[in-house]
Design an enzyme around this catalytic site. Structure first.
Site, mmCIF file in Angstrom:
data_model
loop_
_atom_site.group_PDB
_atom_site.id
_atom_site.type_symbol
_atom_site.label_atom_id
_atom_site.label_comp_id
_atom_site.label_asym_id
_atom_site.label_seq_id
_atom_site.Cartn_x
_atom_site.Cartn_y
_atom_site.Cartn_z
ATOM 1 N N LYS A 23 27.414 37.764 42.141
ATOM 2 C CA LYS A 23 28.760 37.530 41.618
ATOM 3 C C LYS A 23 29.796 38.276 42.453
ATOM 4 O O LYS A 23 30.870 37.745 42.765
ATOM 5 C CB LYS A 23 28.833 37.992 40.169
ATOM 6 C CG LYS A 23 30.257 38.054 39.611
ATOM 7 C CD LYS A 23 30.293 38.794 38.299
ATOM 8 C CE LYS A 23 31.712 38.897 37.764
ATOM 9 N NZ LYS A 23 32.570 39.780 38.586
ATOM 10 N N ASN A 24 29.493 39.525 42.813
ATOM 11 C CA ASN A 24 30.457 40.351 43.535
ATOM 12 C C ASN A 24 30.611 39.946 44.999
ATOM 13 O O ASN A 24 31.401 40.539 45.728
ATOM 14 C CB ASN A 24 30.060 41.819 43.448
ATOM 15 C CG ASN A 24 30.251 42.377 42.052
ATOM 16 O OD1 ASN A 24 31.007 41.835 41.258
ATOM 17 N ND2 ASN A 24 29.551 43.451 41.734
ATOM 18 N N ARG A 93 39.343 39.417 37.550
ATOM 19 C CA ARG A 93 39.900 40.337 38.534
ATOM 20 C C ARG A 93 39.750 39.841 39.968
ATOM 21 O O ARG A 93 40.640 40.017 40.797
ATOM 22 C CB ARG A 93 39.198 41.695 38.377
ATOM 23 C CG ARG A 93 39.566 42.743 39.410
ATOM 24 C CD ARG A 93 40.937 43.292 39.178
ATOM 25 N NE ARG A 93 41.339 44.219 40.219
ATOM 26 C CZ ARG A 93 42.457 44.933 40.182
ATOM 27 N NH1 ARG A 93 43.257 44.826 39.154
ATOM 28 N NH2 ARG A 93 42.770 45.750 41.161
ATOM 29 N N ASP A 117 37.885 42.611 33.448
ATOM 30 C CA ASP A 117 37.232 43.491 32.491
ATOM 31 C C ASP A 117 38.082 44.703 32.140
ATOM 32 O O ASP A 117 38.806 45.243 32.979
ATOM 33 C CB ASP A 117 35.895 43.993 33.064
ATOM 34 C CG ASP A 117 34.885 42.870 33.197
ATOM 35 O OD1 ASP A 117 34.962 41.929 32.395
ATOM 36 O OD2 ASP A 117 34.031 42.949 34.096
ATOM 37 N N ASP A 305 28.688 49.575 37.910
ATOM 38 C CA ASP A 305 28.323 48.382 37.138
ATOM 39 C C ASP A 305 27.021 48.556 36.372
ATOM 40 O O ASP A 305 26.731 47.779 35.453
ATOM 41 C CB ASP A 305 28.197 47.159 38.063
ATOM 42 C CG ASP A 305 29.546 46.534 38.386
ATOM 43 O OD1 ASP A 305 30.556 46.964 37.796
ATOM 44 O OD2 ASP A 305 29.588 45.615 39.226
#
Length: 419
Positions: A23-24, A93, A117, A305
């Site tokens: 995802k990042n 974000r 978030d 995370d």
């Protein structure tokens, strides 16, 4: 209609789970497609909510975006639009990562301040100061980041903190700037290396990925490319911690275990047998985990995370653990929900002290962000009875096939709709 999870504890997780793309990383790779006219293809994309959200942001900038299975095809026009409006970017974000590519390609960008978030302050000062050193003007106006440049030129830029987002935006702006740019104290995460690799495949000249110094030789033009996203180390580690918490035996595939060196060492300290494999790793926990101290830091330190998972592990470990949060000041909101589940925990500033208990107690809890949501599900797996986890849309933003994967390992979880 909203949804929540019902998680029934008491089962030992066993089996194999395949991790998708990070995802990042994927969202930044999609943004990088703005840097070249034509069709860029990103493969191994995770089936998470943020990918179609980013697709909507790119469509609003004039791109054609096709999503099919684990592949995203992005066709960027000769003249992209430069205004990413509030409706598109408010939900997550990572949408701010279009700022650097738009400044590089259009010499202008208007990007609404992003949402995401609730884990603490994440200002854009370093993004803006880096762009200014490259020759852009940048201000916050009417709820938007506005940046303009008549010309972009190389610069020596030192970040006051190794911010991942600032590193990415400055890097993507610098690849089309005139001359050489050096970014010191750059973020070193594997996702930064992934972005560097894709940019180089597009014709950029970037060196130093994975180190604290990135050197970029600006080029006049980039070309589209096809690139495969690296495996998601955070999702992979979540399954590893779940194996330890439930005294399970889980093989995790689809990720480079070298990206999780410190995390896997912490699981070993907790008493797990951890075996690196060609495309992942295996975690076997035979006895109750032992207490372990954690301190979050930028890569290669322990990831922020994974802080909720560390707290979950500490909550059922034998002994007392201290968790220190050095990155986001509001991430300890998760501890309040863990106390609902019977965790013996207290916080003081950026420290949390957790005295492990043999079994947590089920209760209704609420997710405040992606990782907190996943951490609460893991806690539910080691609680008596059935735990209700609410606001699970957060989890859908970061964990593909979460219910299916957990059930495949023997976990008991149900997605339930509520009015």
């Amino acid at each position: 209609m909203s949804e929540h999870f019902l998680v029934t504890g008491g089962n030992r997780l066993e089996g194999e789970v395949l991790v998708g793309g990070a995802k990042n990383s994927v969202l930044k790779l999609m943004a990088a497609a703005l840097l070249a006219e034509g069709t860029t293809v990103v493969t191994n994309c995770p089936d998470i909510l943020d990918v179609p959200l980013m697709a909507d942001v790119l469509r609003g900038l004039g791109c054609e975006v096709e999503l099919e299975d684990s592949e995203v095809r992005i066709t960027t026009p000769a003249e992209p639009k430069y205004h990413a409006d509030f409706d598109a970017v408010k939900q997550f974000r990572a949408s701010v990562c279009v700022l650097g590519p738009l400044v590089a390609r259009c010499r202008r960008a208007v990007v609404a301040l992003p949402g995401g978030d609730a884990i603490g302050s994440r200002p854009l000062d370093m993004h803006q100061s880096g762009l200014r050193l490259l020759g852009a003007r940048s201000e916050i106006e009417h709820g938007c980041v506005v940046a303009e440049a008549d010309d972009l030129h190389g610069a020596n830029i030192r970040l006051v903190f190794p911010s991942v987002g600032a590193t990415e935006n400055i890097l993507m702006a610098a690849v089309l700037a005139r001359g050489e740019t050096v970014i010191d104290n750059a973020a070193r995460e594997p996702e930064i290396v992934d972005l560097c690799n894709m940019l180089n495949e597009m014709g950029a000249k970037v060196s130093g990925g994975g180190s604290s110094t990135l050197t970029i030789q600006g080029v006049r033009k980039l070309e589209p490319a096809t690139h495969r996203v690296i495996g998601d180390r955070i999702v992979a580690a979540t399954w590893g911690v779940a194996a330890s918490m439930t005294r399970g035996d889980v093989r995790v595939r689809g990720v480079n275990h070298k990206h999780l060196g410190l995390v896997l060492d912490k699981l070993r300290t907790a008493g797990a047998e951890v075996t690196p494999e060609v495309d992942g790793f295996r975690v076997i926990q035979r006895e109750r985990p032992k207490a372990v101290n954690f301190a979050t830091l930028p890569y290669p330190g322990f990831p922020t995370d994974l802080q909720p998972m560390a707290i979950g592990l500490a909550a059922v470990a034998e002994g007392t653990s201290m968790i220190t949060e050095n990155v986001f000041e509001s991430r300890f909101r998760f501890v309040e929900e863990m106390i609902r589940l019977g965790a013996d925990a207290r916080t003081d500033g950026h420290h949390a002290v957790i005295r492990g208990v043999p079994v947590l107690s089920s209760a209704p809890v609420w997710s405040s962000d992606i990782r907190a949501g996943a951490g609460l599900v893991l806690a539910g797996l080691v609680a008596d009875g059935t735990t209700e986890v609410h606001d699970i849309f957060h989890i859908d933003r970061g964990y593909p096939r979460f219910v299916e994967n957990l059930r495949g390992l023997g976990g008991v979880i149900e997605r339930v709709g509520t009015e």
